[in-house]
Enzyme design. Structure first.
Site, PDB file in Angstrom:
ATOM      1  N   ALA A 211       0.732   6.519  -3.183  1.00 21.94           N
ATOM      2  CA  ALA A 211       0.235   6.305  -4.551  1.00 21.94           C
ATOM      3  C   ALA A 211      -0.465   4.965  -4.758  1.00 21.94           C
ATOM      4  O   ALA A 211      -0.903   4.676  -5.867  1.00 21.94           O
ATOM      5  CB  ALA A 211       1.398   6.416  -5.546  1.00 21.94           C
ATOM      6  N   SER A 212      -0.604   4.154  -3.727  1.00 20.66           N
ATOM      7  CA  SER A 212      -1.181   2.828  -3.948  1.00 20.66           C
ATOM      8  C   SER A 212      -2.691   2.856  -4.143  1.00 20.66           C
ATOM      9  O   SER A 212      -3.262   1.921  -4.706  1.00 20.66           O
ATOM     10  CB  SER A 212      -0.831   1.891  -2.783  1.00 20.66           C
ATOM     11  OG  SER A 212      -1.373   2.390  -1.565  1.00 20.66           O
ATOM     12  N   SER A 213      -3.357   3.923  -3.687  1.00 24.89           N
ATOM     13  CA  SER A 213      -4.813   3.992  -3.824  1.00 24.89           C
ATOM     14  C   SER A 213      -5.258   5.447  -3.882  1.00 24.89           C
ATOM     15  O   SER A 213      -4.463   6.373  -3.673  1.00 24.89           O
ATOM     16  CB  SER A 213      -5.508   3.282  -2.645  1.00 24.89           C
ATOM     17  OG  SER A 213      -5.266   3.974  -1.436  1.00 24.89           O
TER      18      SER A 213
ATOM     19  N   ILE B  92      -6.443   9.205  -4.381  1.00 20.55           N
ATOM     20  CA  ILE B  92      -5.957  10.384  -5.105  1.00 20.55           C
ATOM     21  C   ILE B  92      -4.548  10.165  -5.629  1.00 20.55           C
ATOM     22  O   ILE B  92      -4.245  10.495  -6.783  1.00 20.55           O
ATOM     23  CB  ILE B  92      -6.011  11.613  -4.185  1.00 20.55           C
ATOM     24  CG1 ILE B  92      -7.471  11.981  -3.870  1.00 20.55           C
ATOM     25  CG2 ILE B  92      -5.286  12.800  -4.805  1.00 20.55           C
ATOM     26  CD1 ILE B  92      -7.630  12.938  -2.705  1.00 20.55           C
ATOM     27  N   GLY B  93      -3.669   9.617  -4.801  1.00 18.25           N
ATOM     28  CA  GLY B  93      -2.282   9.409  -5.224  1.00 18.25           C
ATOM     29  C   GLY B  93      -2.180   8.469  -6.401  1.00 18.25           C
ATOM     30  O   GLY B  93      -1.384   8.686  -7.323  1.00 18.25           O
TER      31      GLY B  93
ATOM     32  N   TYR C 227      -7.041  13.813  12.755  1.00 19.75           N
ATOM     33  CA  TYR C 227      -6.864  14.156  11.347  1.00 19.75           C
ATOM     34  C   TYR C 227      -6.946  15.669  11.156  1.00 19.75           C
ATOM     35  O   TYR C 227      -6.121  16.272  10.453  1.00 19.75           O
ATOM     36  CB  TYR C 227      -7.927  13.441  10.516  1.00 19.75           C
ATOM     37  CG  TYR C 227      -7.794  13.604   9.022  1.00 19.75           C
ATOM     38  CD1 TYR C 227      -6.943  12.783   8.292  1.00 19.75           C
ATOM     39  CD2 TYR C 227      -8.535  14.559   8.336  1.00 19.75           C
ATOM     40  CE1 TYR C 227      -6.830  12.914   6.917  1.00 19.75           C
ATOM     41  CE2 TYR C 227      -8.430  14.700   6.962  1.00 19.75           C
ATOM     42  CZ  TYR C 227      -7.582  13.877   6.253  1.00 19.75           C
ATOM     43  OH  TYR C 227      -7.473  14.027   4.889  1.00 19.75           O
TER      44      TYR C 227
END
Length: 334
Positions: free
Chosen positions: A16-18, A20-21, A156
């Site tokens: 959540a720091s950057s 989408i989150g 990925y």
């Protein structure tokens, strides 16, 4: 299966720091949910919590690495200790290495799997026992690379393909046992987040997704929708839907297209060395924000709204089908 309205939910968000989150946490809090956020970047989490507190939102944070199952379990336990329960689990954490497969070390490949795939497995492992108590939602941010791999992103793409297989298996197990927990895979197209600033590159230049881009709100809105409406999967961005159809119809054609545009299309002209700071093993400073550097390459999406309105979606499909049939009839029968 019924899910609670957002303003009655307790939501835990990993990564959540950057990107989408971060935006998803902000939107959940705006809608009245009680939110707990986590990531490796404490600076990013603190700034997010401060922003949410400005409008009176209820939020707290825990620093954790999603690849560490004990840290993820501690995050969930603190969420339940703080708010008494868990209603929705969201995992948006991921990392990557851009480069030809032969240039990626085994250790780098494994690290991408540990974060981008096993991080999702760890999250579901920790959250599911609490969600089973009263029902809820598991929402995992996957990628269209879970449906179609891209060159220069072997690790990925492998992680996202694995995630799709994992979610399919868990979903059916829960259905069989009649457990009231929805399992959603969100499959974004190319999104304008700091991801391409943060990952490791072996290209000699700053990497990019293959344009066009969509803004992070396209994905965050899909996540919010899935938290209230049980949804199997949700492709975010119209280009992703086109890619999905073409991949089903002719994977070989997509091979040819990507062999033509997939290499030059993922390179910028901005030099960047392999030794530049990246977030593969540790968080890096300066990118605790929602959007990346490609805002000028973003386009709007249209079909997402149909997926959020099944009645309208099937009505539209029926109208298109009827028009097609009508157009194929001989003139004397039309």
């Amino acid at each position: 299966m019924l899910l609670k309205p957002i303003n009655q939910q307790v939501v835990a968000i990993m990564g959540a720091s950057s990107g989408i989150g971060r935006l998803t946490a902000f939107m959940f809090a705006q809608k009245g949910a009680k939110v707990m956020v986590s990531a490796r970047s404490e600076a990013g989490l603190k700034s997010l919590v401060s922003e949410i507190h400005l409008f009176g939102g209820e939020v707290d944070y825990v620093v954790a690495d999603v690849s560490n199952i004990e840290q993820v379990k501690a995050f969930i336990e603190k969420t339940v200790a703080r708010y008494g329960r868990l209603d929705t689990w969201v995992n948006a954490a991921a990392t990557g290495v851009m480069g030809r497969f032969e240039d990626v070390t085994v250790e780098e490949f494994q690290r991408v799997i540990d974060v981008t795939l096993m991080g999702q497995v760890n999250g579901v492992t920790a959250a599911l026992p609490y969600l089973k108590q009263q029902g809820g939602a598991i929402i995992c941010v996957s990628s269209m690379e879970g449906r179609r791999s891209l060159p220069l992103q072997s690790a990925y793409s492998t992680a996202k393909h694995g995630l799709e297989g994992f979610l399919e298996a868990v979903r059916v197990e829960l259905m069989h046992d009649k457990v009231p927990v929805s399992v959603t895979s969100i499959l974004p197209s190319v999104i304008n987040t700091p991801y391409y600033n943060k990952i490791r590159t072996k290209l000699g230049v700053k990497p990019t997704g293959i344009p066009p881009y969509y803004q992070p709100s396209v994905v965050a809105e899909a996540i919010i929708y899935a938290a209230e409406h049980p949804t199997r999967d949700f492709i975010a961005g119209d280009v992703g839907r086109v890619l999905d159809v073409l991949q089903r119809l002719s994977p070989g054609l997509i091979d040819i297209i990507l062999a033509t545009i997939g290499f030059v299309g993922q390179r910028t002209t901005e030099p960047k060395s392999e030794a530049a700071p990246d977030n593969l093993y540790e968080p890096i400073e300066g990118y605790d924000k929602i959007e990346g550097d490609f805002g000028k390459l973003t386009i709007p999406t249209f079909l997402d709204n149909l997926d959020k309105n099944p009645t309208l979606k099937w009505g539209f499909a029926a109208a298109v089908g009827a028009a097609t049939i009508f157009g194929l009839l001989p003139k004397d029968q039309a």
